[in-house]
Scaffold this motif. Sequence first.
Motif, PDB file in Angstrom:
ATOM      1  N   THR A   1     -11.022 -35.013 -50.260  1.00 53.73           N
ATOM      2  CA  THR A   1     -10.391 -35.661 -49.118  1.00 53.73           C
ATOM      3  C   THR A   1     -11.116 -36.954 -48.756  1.00 53.73           C
ATOM      4  OG1 THR A   1      -9.757 -33.489 -48.290  1.00 53.73           O
ATOM      5  CG2 THR A   1      -9.646 -35.301 -46.739  1.00 53.73           C
TER       6      THR A   1
ATOM      7  N   THR B   1     -19.291 -36.117 -52.129  1.00 56.38           N
ATOM      8  CA  THR B   1     -19.038 -36.490 -50.735  1.00 56.38           C
ATOM      9  C   THR B   1     -19.828 -37.746 -50.374  1.00 56.38           C
ATOM     10  OG1 THR B   1     -18.750 -34.161 -50.227  1.00 56.38           O
ATOM     11  CG2 THR B   1     -19.061 -35.637 -48.368  1.00 56.38           C
TER      12      THR B   1
ATOM     13  N   TYR C   1      -6.225 -37.889 -39.325  1.00 54.77           N
ATOM     14  CA  TYR C   1      -6.347 -37.399 -40.699  1.00 54.77           C
ATOM     15  C   TYR C   1      -7.669 -36.672 -40.930  1.00 54.77           C
ATOM     16  CZ  TYR C   1      -2.665 -40.877 -41.233  1.00 54.77           C
ATOM     17  OH  TYR C   1      -1.525 -41.614 -41.086  1.00 54.77           O
TER      18      TYR C   1
ATOM     19  N   LEU D   1     -10.122 -39.530 -51.164  1.00 53.96           N
ATOM     20  CA  LEU D   1      -8.750 -40.012 -50.910  1.00 53.96           C
ATOM     21  C   LEU D   1      -8.705 -40.974 -49.735  1.00 53.96           C
ATOM     22  CD1 LEU D   1      -6.511 -36.807 -51.208  1.00 53.96           C
ATOM     23  CD2 LEU D   1      -6.426 -38.831 -52.650  1.00 53.96           C
ATOM     24  N   TYR D   2      -9.576 -40.750 -48.771  1.00 58.96           N
ATOM     25  CA  TYR D   2      -9.517 -41.537 -47.536  1.00 58.96           C
ATOM     26  C   TYR D   2     -10.392 -42.795 -47.582  1.00 58.96           C
ATOM     27  CZ  TYR D   2      -7.185 -37.559 -45.280  1.00 58.96           C
ATOM     28  OH  TYR D   2      -6.297 -36.575 -44.944  1.00 58.96           O
TER      29      TYR D   2
ATOM     30  N   VAL E   1      -4.371 -32.113 -53.050  1.00 58.27           N
ATOM     31  CA  VAL E   1      -5.632 -31.361 -53.025  1.00 58.27           C
ATOM     32  C   VAL E   1      -5.492 -29.955 -53.621  1.00 58.27           C
ATOM     33  CG1 VAL E   1      -6.547 -32.661 -51.084  1.00 58.27           C
ATOM     34  CG2 VAL E   1      -5.292 -30.561 -50.639  1.00 58.27           C
TER      35      VAL E   1
ATOM     36  N   GLU F   1      -6.013 -23.913 -43.374  1.00 55.89           N
ATOM     37  CA  GLU F   1      -7.189 -24.123 -44.221  1.00 55.89           C
ATOM     38  C   GLU F   1      -8.393 -23.353 -43.686  1.00 55.89           C
ATOM     39  OE1 GLU F   1      -6.142 -28.462 -46.203  1.00 55.89           O
ATOM     40  OE2 GLU F   1      -7.451 -28.404 -44.465  1.00 55.89           O
TER      41      GLU F   1
ATOM     42  N   LEU G   1     -12.465 -29.392 -51.113  1.00 54.20           N
ATOM     43  CA  LEU G   1     -11.564 -30.191 -50.273  1.00 54.20           C
ATOM     44  C   LEU G   1     -12.308 -31.356 -49.622  1.00 54.20           C
ATOM     45  CD1 LEU G   1      -9.424 -27.548 -48.336  1.00 54.20           C
ATOM     46  CD2 LEU G   1      -8.654 -29.156 -50.077  1.00 54.20           C
TER      47      LEU G   1
ATOM     48  N   GLU H   1      -9.782 -31.331 -42.423  1.00 53.45           N
ATOM     49  CA  GLU H   1     -10.867 -31.017 -43.361  1.00 53.45           C
ATOM     50  C   GLU H   1     -12.217 -31.613 -42.938  1.00 53.45           C
ATOM     51  OE1 GLU H   1      -8.088 -32.751 -44.640  1.00 53.45           O
ATOM     52  OE2 GLU H   1      -6.940 -31.055 -45.419  1.00 53.45           O
TER      53      GLU H   1
ATOM     54  N   GLU I   1      -1.277 -31.956 -38.335  1.00 53.22           N
ATOM     55  CA  GLU I   1      -2.676 -31.739 -38.722  1.00 53.22           C
ATOM     56  C   GLU I   1      -3.237 -30.440 -38.135  1.00 53.22           C
ATOM     57  OE1 GLU I   1      -1.458 -34.683 -38.182  1.00 53.22           O
ATOM     58  OE2 GLU I   1      -2.046 -35.826 -39.951  1.00 53.22           O
TER      59      GLU I   1
ATOM     60  N   ASN J   1      -0.264 -34.063 -48.335  1.00 57.91           N
ATOM     61  CA  ASN J   1      -1.513 -34.225 -49.082  1.00 57.91           C
ATOM     62  C   ASN J   1      -1.934 -32.929 -49.751  1.00 57.91           C
ATOM     63  OD1 ASN J   1      -2.395 -32.946 -46.765  1.00 57.91           O
ATOM     64  ND2 ASN J   1      -4.381 -33.995 -46.787  1.00 57.91           N
TER      65      ASN J   1
END
Lengths: 981, 78
Positions: free
Chosen positions: A439, A369, A459, A442-443, A259, A219, A435, A463, A212, A255
């Motif tokens: 993200t 978000t 995780y 996804l989480y 993304v 990123e 992102l 991001e 990570e 991942n």
Amino acid sequence: MTAAAVWPWRSPPPDDAEPPAPSSTRERLVLAATLAVLVVGVGLRSPSIRAPLAGRDQGTYVLRAQLTLRTGALGWTDRALAEAARARESHPDAPGPRDILGLYPRHEEPWRQGNYESPYRPGAYLAERDAGRVVPQFFHLHPTLLAVAGAVAGPGRTGWMMIWIGALGLGCFACVARRLWPARDGPWSVLALALLAASPLAIWTARTPLSEGAMALFEIAALLAALRLRDAGDEQREPWRIALFLGFAAFVRGNALIVLPVILAATWLRPRGEDTSRAWAWAPALVLAALLGTVVLHALTTYPYLHDELLRRVAERVPGLEPTPAALMGLTAAGAGLWVVLDRAFARLPEGARAALVRASVPAMVLGTFAAFGLWAALRAGAPDLSVRPFSRLDAAPILIGAPMLVAAGLGLVVLAWTWRPTPRAVWLVALASLVPVTALLYAPRELPTLGFFYYGRYLVPELLPAAILASTAALAAVHGWIHPRRPRLAQALVGALALGLVGVVAAPLIQSPQLRLREYEPASAAVDWLAARIPEDAVLIAGGEGWHHDHTHNQIGGALALARGAQVLPYRTREDAWITAWELLVAGPERSGEPRPPVYLLVNEAAHQTTRKSDGARLALVDDQLWSPFRAERVELLELFVDALTPVGDQLPTRVARHELRMALIRLEVDEDALARIERVRFEGDTCLRADADLELRFEADPARHRHLALSVAGLGDSRLARALPQMHVEVDGQRLRAEPPKGVRGRHRATLGPLPLPEAHGEGPRTLRLRMPELEPGLLIDDPACPYGRVDELRLLPRERGALDRLAALEDGVTAVSIAPRDDLGHPPKPATWVRGRSLSRYRAGTEPEPEIRGRSMVLAAGEALDFAAIDLPLDGAGETHPLLVLVTLTRTSTGEGAQLVLEERSAEGEPTLLATLDIPAQRPRTFIADPLAWRPTNERARIRVRVVDPNQAGGEVELRDVALFVDAPGIPSALERH
Amino acid sequence: MVPAVSALLALALAGLALSLAARWQGGAGALARWPSLDFDVDALCLALAAHLGVVGLLATLLAWAGLFSAGAWRSRAR
């Protein structure tokens, strides 16, 4: 090449450039504060955590680096499997090679052949079992970076790369913050940097060799380049830089494959006019190429990881789908083609339409978000029990990012939606901002099997944590901006207090709980070194055991020895497995080949949970040193490892430290030639074909004084897959059923040898009768031989009683070594080394338990009013051949019995008559583990048949979950010597 | 030190030195401009991050070819 790659950054100022104006005092102060926070941040990330054990992701990364340093390659060949496959080809009738190969049962689906034939061990997969081709888990860039650090600084210093990545990540983040909030506007950039530098989650993730950190670095670097482009940066270079960093990210974590397509889709909205540079036009193609490249590279080199991470669910939902590496690469190439087609379509859109879409994307992303967090909250509210699986990755956010920062970040997102009006020239920033909602989305679903911090909070680091920090800083800056024109002092006081409060909330745990920066698992590398120093290069380890932590012995220690040291490690699932493997390696294999016997070791976990002896306070560790003939121990090394680690919790910061203990014995096996000669190896005349429609009845002579166990091997299996069904063969001796496998619930093996099984006592004179019958099988499993489709009996081996090793070796000088390795800093709790004693354990791994119990977790279910009869075991004997006094330790995982219930331990005679051994009061309705006080027992027979019953007089329907019944020899034992590392 | 890693290390150090020299806007000249703080620090960070990515990719390609270690080179030479 490296120099060439960095050359584009060379942009010296023109010769006639004006010297820049001197910086203001405020700017200097901000710079000084930034540097100070950077130094503190790097200090908090040092030293790195070494993670020398396999089994968890960080250990896999480190061991992969050490594997690459050792072999120069990404994967490796399991020599034991490759040799077994060769032996099976040259000796198709020999059972031993099938026994070795059967340790890793192969999946049969056609698409798996040569790609992903079997699981192997944590951190690696078997791509081709018979070739022994092992491929590693995870993407390659991060572990090879660790390997580079190891090459530069030494194999034990791969963690230096983590410090460098952490420092660079902080540096890039400081630059991002400086771009967003220049020093002349105030110390906002310092605030943002401080929030990241002091985040306990970010610190733990940066110190632990997980990927990570590298992902976050690339990123954030892409974000920095995008901000430079926004600030009228070099349009010829910046788009390439952004694409390059996203390309690097594609080689770090899986991942990225999810993304990056979203980012690529956002670039459809980039400016297309004649005034745009070639970099604008072609930089997305670099991201696309990196995406294709990473899929091709990893499909060819670590396909099983891609399958398990990305394809398994798809494959499960689409019957008949065969997700081969070629299919995956083809699908990605098709996706790339689709991107190109759509890119051309978007190019034909009017500039105004693209600009409108870019503007609209900001509120859409903010809403996305919020929607992701709303989805998470809804799923969480609908979960029946938040303390049990499944969990969501976002469950970590309120605890590890913190509610105050999340609230501030939410406000910051509203500010962003209100104030940011990007043009198509800011499309890379929009793409990177996407992102965050992607993200979060996804989480949000609840799919994590467990939730323990920090491990399952990491995780958030690449991001969501940086996004939350930037958004909350934006919120404070906006509040300040609103109030300052009217009430400057109030603005400074209020927002200053809020900022300090936010930093305080983030950083306070570091002061309140300095153990958060514990260097976890510190002396484990010393334990691996200690073992490695005692194992020759060509040795084969049979690692595991039947004890509570056998997985740790096989996975963590065995994995470290296999990857970092090149040891050949085969799994020890049960004692029978280990004997069958050792027979092939030390007896049958050398008999066939004429080669000398290789050095073979058992690396066996302690046999049961440790206990404290009341008489002398000794902490007893149990080693099962009984060995079936013809093996005996040449030497025994006893290792106890103490490691400290943060206690993983799912609902708060992990501020408690747990001390873990791992104990194991390294036993060098040798063949006792006399014992080998005493084994009766019976080969039968006439028809020995096994059948499903009739018993095969064979007669053999056995001497009750000499023959205590039998093992049976089957030949003639040819190219069939019959070995997977042989463990289900019905075996009877004199009408008594013998079970070769543990109860259902333990993963089965494929094999051609059964046993050793306890030979039932003879109840008369004359030959014994062996009856064998195979289960009905589908034709595809059978041998292509109509006369003998189920194989034929190869050999019956009659073995004497088991023998212990420890007492004999302990009497020899240097025959037994016992060491306890502990951290130098004991945190005020000095470790107490164990005393090793011999003994046995009866658990779910024992074959022959009647009636076959239901297995729940790692325990056997025993209902009140019923009994479990364990198969006969040989008890440890002293030098005079007498039994030892024993301490019996019963462990129950859970009970649902009522008050007054008792567990009754009995010993059965050969005729089945029970004798009371002890009774034990069972705690009523206990939801967690109960370890009873040890019970004293002086056995009179050297062979024990233990029965366990539950009596529950006051309630119906109660049951207990029995973990094991351990028998500790009540003797002085072997004390372990403490070493601190 | 083994050939592959030596080469990688040399490349790494060369790239690092190049990045530093290039980005510090004239190297020693930057000191002459003190007390200006207008160094292109973010470009330096980008260069170092890119450098890390390039080194990682090179190392990955070497390991894919099985040539990251001394033993691999020696056995290949034989």
